[in-house]
Motif scaffolding. Structure first.
Motif, PDB file in Angstrom:
ATOM      1  N   THR A  65       0.834  -1.204   0.000  1.00  0.00           N
ATOM      2  CA  THR A  65       0.000   0.000   0.000  1.00  0.00           C
ATOM      3  C   THR A  65       0.868   1.254   0.000  1.00  0.00           C
ATOM      4  O   THR A  65       0.577   2.246  -0.693  1.00  0.00           O
ATOM      5  N   ASN A  66       1.963   1.217   0.763  1.00  0.00           N
ATOM      6  CA  ASN A  66       2.856   2.381   0.860  1.00  0.00           C
ATOM      7  C   ASN A  66       3.514   2.726  -0.474  1.00  0.00           C
ATOM      8  O   ASN A  66       3.778   3.903  -0.762  1.00  0.00           O
ATOM      9  N   LYS A  67       3.809   1.706  -1.277  1.00  0.00           N
ATOM     10  CA  LYS A  67       4.406   1.984  -2.594  1.00  0.00           C
ATOM     11  C   LYS A  67       3.503   2.909  -3.406  1.00  0.00           C
ATOM     12  O   LYS A  67       3.964   3.884  -3.997  1.00  0.00           O
ATOM     13  N   TYR A  68       2.218   2.581  -3.413  1.00  0.00           N
ATOM     14  CA  TYR A  68       1.261   3.398  -4.157  1.00  0.00           C
ATOM     15  C   TYR A  68       1.091   4.762  -3.494  1.00  0.00           C
ATOM     16  O   TYR A  68       1.019   5.794  -4.185  1.00  0.00           O
ATOM     17  N   ALA A  69       1.000   4.772  -2.162  1.00  0.00           N
ATOM     18  CA  ALA A  69       0.780   6.037  -1.442  1.00  0.00           C
ATOM     19  C   ALA A  69       1.941   7.001  -1.672  1.00  0.00           C
ATOM     20  O   ALA A  69       1.730   8.189  -1.959  1.00  0.00           O
ATOM     21  N   ASN A  70       3.158   6.518  -1.551  1.00  0.00           N
ATOM     22  CA  ASN A  70       4.326   7.381  -1.740  1.00  0.00           C
ATOM     23  C   ASN A  70       4.443   7.856  -3.188  1.00  0.00           C
ATOM     24  O   ASN A  70       4.856   9.002  -3.446  1.00  0.00           O
ATOM     25  N   TYR A  71       4.058   6.993  -4.112  1.00  0.00           N
ATOM     26  CA  TYR A  71       4.117   7.406  -5.519  1.00  0.00           C
ATOM     27  C   TYR A  71       3.118   8.524  -5.802  1.00  0.00           C
ATOM     28  O   TYR A  71       3.467   9.549  -6.407  1.00  0.00           O
ATOM     29  N   PHE A  72       1.879   8.337  -5.375  1.00  0.00           N
ATOM     30  CA  PHE A  72       0.867   9.375  -5.629  1.00  0.00           C
ATOM     31  C   PHE A  72       1.166  10.653  -4.855  1.00  0.00           C
ATOM     32  O   PHE A  72       0.870  11.751  -5.331  1.00  0.00           O
ATOM     33  N   ALA A  73       1.781  10.503  -3.691  1.00  0.00           N
ATOM     34  CA  ALA A  73       2.202  11.698  -2.942  1.00  0.00           C
ATOM     35  C   ALA A  73       3.273  12.458  -3.724  1.00  0.00           C
ATOM     36  O   ALA A  73       3.272  13.695  -3.766  1.00  0.00           O
ATOM     37  N   SER A  74       4.175  11.715  -4.384  1.00  0.00           N
ATOM     38  CA  SER A  74       5.235  12.364  -5.165  1.00  0.00           C
ATOM     39  C   SER A  74       4.669  13.105  -6.382  1.00  0.00           C
ATOM     40  O   SER A  74       5.273  14.054  -6.874  1.00  0.00           O
ATOM     41  N   LEU A  75       3.495  12.656  -6.842  1.00  0.00           N
ATOM     42  CA  LEU A  75       2.831  13.337  -7.965  1.00  0.00           C
ATOM     43  C   LEU A  75       2.097  14.600  -7.508  1.00  0.00           C
ATOM     44  O   LEU A  75       1.658  15.396  -8.334  1.00  0.00           O
ATOM     45  N   GLY A  76       1.933  14.706  -6.182  1.00  0.00           N
ATOM     46  CA  GLY A  76       1.257  15.889  -5.656  1.00  0.00           C
ATOM     47  C   GLY A  76      -0.216  15.690  -5.372  1.00  0.00           C
ATOM     48  O   GLY A  76      -0.956  16.677  -5.228  1.00  0.00           O
ATOM     49  N   LEU A  77      -0.683  14.433  -5.273  1.00  0.00           N
ATOM     50  CA  LEU A  77      -2.081  14.180  -4.934  1.00  0.00           C
ATOM     51  C   LEU A  77      -2.382  14.751  -3.555  1.00  0.00           C
ATOM     52  O   LEU A  77      -1.684  14.455  -2.581  1.00  0.00           O
ATOM     53  N   LYS A  78      -3.430  15.543  -3.462  1.00  0.00           N
ATOM     54  CA  LYS A  78      -3.740  16.250  -2.220  1.00  0.00           C
ATOM     55  C   LYS A  78      -5.018  15.721  -1.575  1.00  0.00           C
ATOM     56  O   LYS A  78      -5.828  15.047  -2.225  1.00  0.00           O
ATOM     57  N   LEU A 173       6.485   2.061  -9.819  1.00  0.00           N
ATOM     58  CA  LEU A 173       6.582   1.742  -8.392  1.00  0.00           C
ATOM     59  C   LEU A 173       7.933   1.155  -7.993  1.00  0.00           C
ATOM     60  O   LEU A 173       8.184   0.937  -6.799  1.00  0.00           O
ATOM     61  N   GLY A 174       8.780   0.908  -8.969  1.00  0.00           N
ATOM     62  CA  GLY A 174      10.051   0.228  -8.697  1.00  0.00           C
ATOM     63  C   GLY A 174      10.878   0.862  -7.610  1.00  0.00           C
ATOM     64  O   GLY A 174      11.472   0.161  -6.769  1.00  0.00           O
ATOM     65  N   THR A 175      10.931   2.175  -7.575  1.00  0.00           N
ATOM     66  CA  THR A 175      11.766   2.869  -6.580  1.00  0.00           C
ATOM     67  C   THR A 175      10.929   3.557  -5.503  1.00  0.00           C
ATOM     68  O   THR A 175      11.464   4.326  -4.702  1.00  0.00           O
ATOM     69  N   SER A 176       9.629   3.276  -5.484  1.00  0.00           N
ATOM     70  CA  SER A 176       8.771   3.929  -4.494  1.00  0.00           C
ATOM     71  C   SER A 176       8.992   3.315  -3.113  1.00  0.00           C
ATOM     72  O   SER A 176       8.982   2.088  -2.970  1.00  0.00           O
ATOM     73  N   PRO A 177       9.190   4.112  -2.075  1.00  0.00           N
ATOM     74  CA  PRO A 177       9.488   3.589  -0.730  1.00  0.00           C
ATOM     75  C   PRO A 177       8.343   2.753  -0.165  1.00  0.00           C
ATOM     76  O   PRO A 177       7.170   3.005  -0.453  1.00  0.00           O
ATOM     77  N   ILE A 178       8.704   1.769   0.663  1.00  0.00           N
ATOM     78  CA  ILE A 178       7.692   0.929   1.310  1.00  0.00           C
ATOM     79  C   ILE A 178       7.397   1.415   2.725  1.00  0.00           C
ATOM     80  O   ILE A 178       6.602   0.802   3.444  1.00  0.00           O
ATOM     81  N   THR A 179       8.008   2.502   3.120  1.00  0.00           N
ATOM     82  CA  THR A 179       7.761   3.067   4.451  1.00  0.00           C
ATOM     83  C   THR A 179       6.485   3.885   4.443  1.00  0.00           C
ATOM     84  O   THR A 179       6.028   4.354   3.398  1.00  0.00           O
ATOM     85  N   ASN A 180       5.908   4.070   5.622  1.00  0.00           N
ATOM     86  CA  ASN A 180       4.671   4.835   5.722  1.00  0.00           C
ATOM     87  C   ASN A 180       4.886   6.268   5.243  1.00  0.00           C
ATOM     88  O   ASN A 180       5.875   6.908   5.592  1.00  0.00           O
ATOM     89  N   PRO A 181       3.960   6.795   4.451  1.00  0.00           N
ATOM     90  CA  PRO A 181       4.042   8.208   4.069  1.00  0.00           C
ATOM     91  C   PRO A 181       3.580   9.070   5.246  1.00  0.00           C
ATOM     92  O   PRO A 181       3.356   8.553   6.348  1.00  0.00           O
ATOM     93  N   LYS A 182       3.417  10.340   5.002  1.00  0.00           N
ATOM     94  CA  LYS A 182       2.840  11.209   6.036  1.00  0.00           C
ATOM     95  C   LYS A 182       1.327  11.013   6.009  1.00  0.00           C
ATOM     96  O   LYS A 182       0.566  11.817   5.461  1.00  0.00           O
ATOM     97  N   THR A 183       0.915   9.901   6.621  1.00  0.00           N
ATOM     98  CA  THR A 183      -0.498   9.527   6.584  1.00  0.00           C
ATOM     99  C   THR A 183      -1.335  10.564   7.322  1.00  0.00           C
ATOM    100  O   THR A 183      -1.039  10.917   8.463  1.00  0.00           O
ATOM    101  N   VAL A 184      -2.375  11.043   6.659  1.00  0.00           N
ATOM    102  CA  VAL A 184      -3.268  12.036   7.275  1.00  0.00           C
ATOM    103  C   VAL A 184      -4.157  11.337   8.287  1.00  0.00           C
ATOM    104  O   VAL A 184      -4.821  10.354   7.973  1.00  0.00           O
TER     105      VAL A 184
END
Length: 583
Positions: A65-78, A173-184
């Motif tokens: 789940t974190n791979k996707y979350a960090n990737y979309f966060a990097s795109l600027g999803l708000k 997603l290859g380089t997207s981190p598996i750590t928790n993003p700044k989860t709201v």
């Protein structure tokens, strides 16, 4: 009148009271992503998900789940931006939706059966910043690509090796981190977790706003989930019933066994393979399973079921044959909630009317007009009568339901029992019995239920009327022996100057309507019947149905094997009545 509650009803009402309190307290809200993180920390090595021959621990679910979350966060999803998700059941569906929720963005869950105009409508009203689609639904999105405001580089495909002009998400997603993003983790009452779409009486699907409140508790309690339970979920995750089942799993930390699509032939094999002791259902599924021959996988570990739409005769046969300990039936809908629960497991009933906020009111089934007393207020049903269920809206000024406020207003009745009160219409007819028991009677008006889906007659009519040879049509539901729900039937007036090409029309409905919305019967009429207020009259059409002894006009039926309309004659009619023809 006082009601003598059973112990189980008292327990149920206590749970409901706590849930309603939490709905108005944002400090209790918890997103899908927060729940995943909680179990990843608390029970990291416990298996939380089973799919095909693979399993995922809570730790691995969170990392994916974190791979996707960090990737979309990097795109600027708000926060509060929308991502449309059009995917069949899969682990990736859960990872993507969990990831979006970690950013407090909104998942618009798209019915995978939709095509063309209905799909364009969904994509338009949900206003997505991005679209995530899998290979199964890719062609549907490609078909409407030119009608979308979303650009090609804002559409993501979850499968590898697919031919398209969009973004290949696995490669990203290859380089997207598996750590928790700044989860709201802070919320306001109005914050939306997802849009789930419901077909209604006013045309194309409407977006119901699902909040971040922990409503999975309701399903968890409904299934009486315990620590080592494994819940089998074969229903589509874009639907509220299956989606809330996942939220029940997230509420309790149990395990979910997921199937891509329901399969009657593989059902009991799956139950044994996954060692699933609990499941959810809609009424059609038990009937399908009862019609199957004996299986080497029965009896299996399945002992408890939670769902809706199960008729008494099927309930009793199913429970006896398959040795099910508990079946808990509810009544509910995405836009109504779950106001009735049969916690005492009485076959054929959807619960007792024990909530002071719920009423069943008298309605004319032909005209749709509600009956009123001399003072102009609505009339409650008595035992033995059929009426529409309505639920009280406590604070109408702050009430939200659909994304479109105008659609919400159409769902509400005002001045029902006193001046300025407000009630939500269910759109369903229920029968009140002695001792406050309630059973389901029928869908009302411009919707009917078929193959587990609510079908909007106006949505179907909009598509059929766009075919060149159709001048106007009138769509309604008709009963078929030994089936649940109502099959679609359309009375059609043809253009006099255009030949009706049945093969071309068959192809047209296949391409433009979901399979469950395709009318099973067509009735060709010289003139359609109207009411005094110029509305299409359906009453007589419903009564006559496809009875070839009464109807002298041409009737066609949908042959699903050839995907074509064929002539409906007396021999076919008898086959249908004798359960020799499956539709």
């Amino acid at each position: 009148m006082s009601i003598q509650l059973t112990p189980k009803e008292i327990e149920h009402l206590t749970m409901l009271g706590k849930l309603l309190e939490d709905l108005t307290d944002p400090s209790t809200y918890i997103s899908l992503g927060m729940s995943i993180e909680k179990w990843a920390e608390k029970i990291p090595n416990k298996v939380g998900l089973l799919f095909k021959d693979k399993s995922w621990t809570w730790k691995s679910i969170n990392e994916e789940t974190n791979k996707y979350a960090n990737y979309f966060a990097s795109l600027g999803l708000k926060s509060n931006e929308t991502v449309a998700v059009m995917m069949e059941n899969s682990p990736e569906f859960l990872f993507v939706t969990g990831a979006i929720s970690k950013l407090k963005a909104i998942c618009s869950l798209v019915n995978t059966n939709l095509r063309k105009q209905p799909l364009i409508h969904i994509m338009t009203i949900s206003e997505p910043r991005y679209i995530v689609v899998d290979n199964d639904c890719l062609s549907a999105v490609q078909e409407i690509q030119s009608d979308l405001k979303v650009k090609n580089n804002e559409i993501f495909v979850t499968n590898k090796n697919s031919k398209h002009d969009f973004v290949n998400l696995p490669n990203e997603l290859g380089t997207s981190p598996i750590t928790n993003p700044k989860t709201v983790d802070t919320f306001d009452i109005g914050d939306v977790c997802s849009y789930i779409f419901t077909s209604g009486t006013t045309g194309f699907p409407k977006a119901v706003m699902i909040k971040h409140s922990d409503i999975g508790v309701f399903y968890a309690k409904g299934l009486h989930l315990e620590e080592n339970d494994i819940v089998y979920n074969p229903l589509p995750l874009y639907h509220s019933h299956a989606n809330q089942t996942w939220r029940a799993v997230l509420s309790t930390g149990v395990t979910m066994a997921l199937r891509k699509r329901f399969s009657v032939s593989q059902y009991w094999k799956d139950i044994k393979k996954f060692n699933a002791n609990a499941t959810v259902y809609i009424g059609e599924l038990p009937r399908y399973l009862l019609n199957r021959p004996e299986s080497e996988y029965i009896p299996g570990p399945l002992k408890k079921m939670f769902g809706l739409g199960l008729r008494k005769d099927i309930w009793e046969q199913f429970q006896s044959r398959f040795q099910i300990d508990h079946i808990w039936e509810i009544y509910g809908a995405t836009d109504v909630g779950v106001p009735l629960s049969n916690v005492d497991e009485v076959p054929g009933m959807i619960g007792r009317n024990i909530l002071p906020t719920i009423e069943i009111i008298k309605i004319d089934p032909d005209t749709g007009e509600f009956f009123k007393n001399e003072e102009g207020f609505y009339i409650k049903c008595k035992s033995g009568e059929v009426g529409m269920l309505i639920s009280q809206i406590a604070n109408y000024s702050e009430f939200t339901l659909y994304k479109n406020p105008d659609k919400t207003k159409l769902k509400v009745l005002r001045d029902v029992f006193e001046k300025d009160d407000a009630y939500l219409k269910s759109g369903d007819l229920l029968q009140l019995h002695d001792d406050h028991w309630v059973s389901f009677a029928d869908r009302f008006g411009d919707t009917f239920r078929w193959k587990g889906e609510n079908v909007s007659t106006l949505e179907v009519e909009s598509v059929l009327n766009s075919f060149p040879a159709v001048q106007m049509c009138n769509t309604y539901g008709v009963s078929i022996p030994n089936t649940d729900g109502k099959a679609g039937m359309a009375a059609i007036k043809l253009e006099s100057k255009i030949d009706f090409d049945r093969d071309r029309f068959s192809t047209y409905v296949s391409e433009n309507l979901p399979p469950y919305s395709i009318p099973i019967f067509l009735r060709i009429q010289d003139e359609l019947e109207f009411t005094g207020t110029h509305k299409l009259r359906k009453v007589n059409l419903r009564k006559e149905g496809y009875n070839i002894e009464i109807v002298k006009e041409t009737i066609y039926y949908w042959d699903n094997s050839s995907k074509n309309y064929k002539a409906f004659d007396k021999e076919i009619y008898q086959d249908l009545l004798n359960d020799k023809l499956r539709v």
